[in-house]
Design a protein around this motif. Structure first.
Motif, PDB file in Angstrom:
ATOM      1  N   SER A   1      12.559   2.287  16.340  1.00  0.00           N
ATOM      2  CA  SER A   1      13.482   1.208  16.615  1.00  0.00           C
ATOM      3  C   SER A   1      13.537   0.321  15.486  1.00  0.00           C
ATOM      4  O   SER A   1      12.273  -0.402  15.151  1.00  0.00           O
ATOM      5  CB  SER A   1      12.984   0.154  17.783  1.00  0.00           C
TER       6      SER A   1
ATOM      7  N   THR B  82      16.226  -7.397  21.341  1.00  0.00           N
ATOM      8  CA  THR B  82      16.333  -5.823  21.723  1.00  0.00           C
ATOM      9  C   THR B  82      17.031  -5.751  22.682  1.00  0.00           C
ATOM     10  O   THR B  82      17.557  -4.661  22.936  1.00  0.00           O
ATOM     11  CB  THR B  82      14.601  -5.584  21.596  1.00  0.00           C
TER      12      THR B  82
ATOM     13  N   GLU C 233      18.571  -2.045  22.483  1.00  0.00           N
ATOM     14  CA  GLU C 233      17.338  -1.111  22.068  1.00  0.00           C
ATOM     15  C   GLU C 233      16.577  -0.821  22.900  1.00  0.00           C
ATOM     16  O   GLU C 233      16.058   0.158  23.269  1.00  0.00           O
ATOM     17  CB  GLU C 233      16.852  -1.620  20.833  1.00  0.00           C
TER      18      GLU C 233
ATOM     19  N   GLU D  72      17.966   1.599  25.706  1.00  0.00           N
ATOM     20  CA  GLU D  72      17.982   3.047  25.200  1.00  0.00           C
ATOM     21  C   GLU D  72      16.493   3.339  25.082  1.00  0.00           C
ATOM     22  O   GLU D  72      16.388   4.494  25.403  1.00  0.00           O
ATOM     23  CB  GLU D  72      18.614   3.343  23.637  1.00  0.00           C
TER      24      GLU D  72
ATOM     25  N   PHE E 104      18.874   4.982  18.797  1.00  0.00           N
ATOM     26  CA  PHE E 104      18.796   3.603  18.267  1.00  0.00           C
ATOM     27  C   PHE E 104      19.843   3.079  17.228  1.00  0.00           C
ATOM     28  O   PHE E 104      20.108   3.938  16.391  1.00  0.00           O
ATOM     29  CB  PHE E 104      17.479   2.910  17.841  1.00  0.00           C
TER      30      PHE E 104
END
Length: 272
Positions: free
Chosen positions: A216, A247, A252, A255, A268
């Motif tokens: 990430s 985030t 992110e 995910e 990402f």
């Protein structure tokens, strides 16, 4: 994790003593003056921020590797430029300004940076390596900080970078003496993070860069911001809260949790 998919690499570009290449999500900045052990000229210090800026802004670049052409990383500042400034009362003023700006540009680069070190890493070379997030070296690397050999007062920001890595006592050892230390000593002191056999250094750094490129980017940016805040004496709370919200907004976090639950590599997509 499977390797990052790679586009065909564009031809490297060369500018002001540097060569820049981008392969997939990994950029490589090579200090390219091997005939002088990659010693940095005044023009190279001045140019480095503009060399780094497009890589910082490129959403496809997720990791930056910094290395030297040939058998050395960087033998420091070109000594022929040390007294070349226009002010006779402070002939290093311009060089010092450009050196500090170059260090700041590398230290504040928004993505993970890894120095890949072979051979000489002296003076300004140590400054550049210390500005990177991580330092990998092979057994040929030698390190030294040499202002006491030429009567230079090391800048506070460079001194602090050394203290943050090796502590006050080792910083004094290096600055007092100007002596060179070998790779095992640098590893014990904390000046380098990993030492690898010479033939394994580049493959392992490239493999690790691919690992970083698959993580990430927001988490990495958050880490850089929080660590920097803590190093300045802050608590990092404001930075952590801001990136945590990002985030979530960017998806992110969603995910990452989904990928963990589904036992697959995360995808990402945030590019900054």
């Amino acid at each position: 994790m499977p390797p990052i998919a790679r586009e065909p690499a564009p031809a490297p570009c060369t500018e002001a003593g540097f060569t820049v290449s981008v392969e997939g999500h990994v950029a490589v900045l090579t200090i390219d003056r091997p005939e002088k052990r990659n010693a940095m000229t005044a023009a190279m210090w001045a140019a480095l921020p503009s060399v780094l800026a497009p890589l910082a802004d490129d959403g496809d670049v997720r990791v930056l590797l910094v290395t030297g052409a040939g058998p050395s990383f960087c033998a420091g500042a070109d000594i022929s430029d040390l007294l070349g400034g226009a002010d006779p009362d402070d002939p290093m003023a311009d060089l010092r300004r450009d050196n500090l700006a170059a260090q700041a540009a590398l230290r504040e680069f928004p993505k993970p940076t890894v120095a890949m070190i072979r051979g000489h890493c002296i003076g300004g070379g140590v400054e550049l390596a210390a500005c990177c997030d991580l330092r990998f070296a092979d057994p040929t690397a030698v390190f030294g900080v040499t202002p006491a050999k030429v009567g230079i007062v090391y800048t506070p920001s460079s001194t602090k970078a050394l203290i943050d890595l090796v502590g006050p006592s080792m910083t004094k050892y290096l600055l007092f003496s100007g002596e060179l230390i070998d790779t095992p000593t640098a590893l014990r002191a904390g000046l380098v993070d990993r030492v690898l056999p010479a033939d394994e250094l580049e493959p392992e750094v490239r493999r690790f860069a691919d690992v970083l490129a698959g993580r990430s980017a927001l988490s990495q940016r958050a880490t850089k911001d929080v660590v920097a805040a803590l190093a300045r004496g802050g608590d990092g709370e404001e930075q952590a809260r801001r990136w945590y919200r990002e985030t979530i907004t960017a998806g992110e976090l969603t995910e990452g949790v989904a990928a963990f639950a589904e036992r697959r590599p995360p995808r990402f997509r945030w590019s900054g």
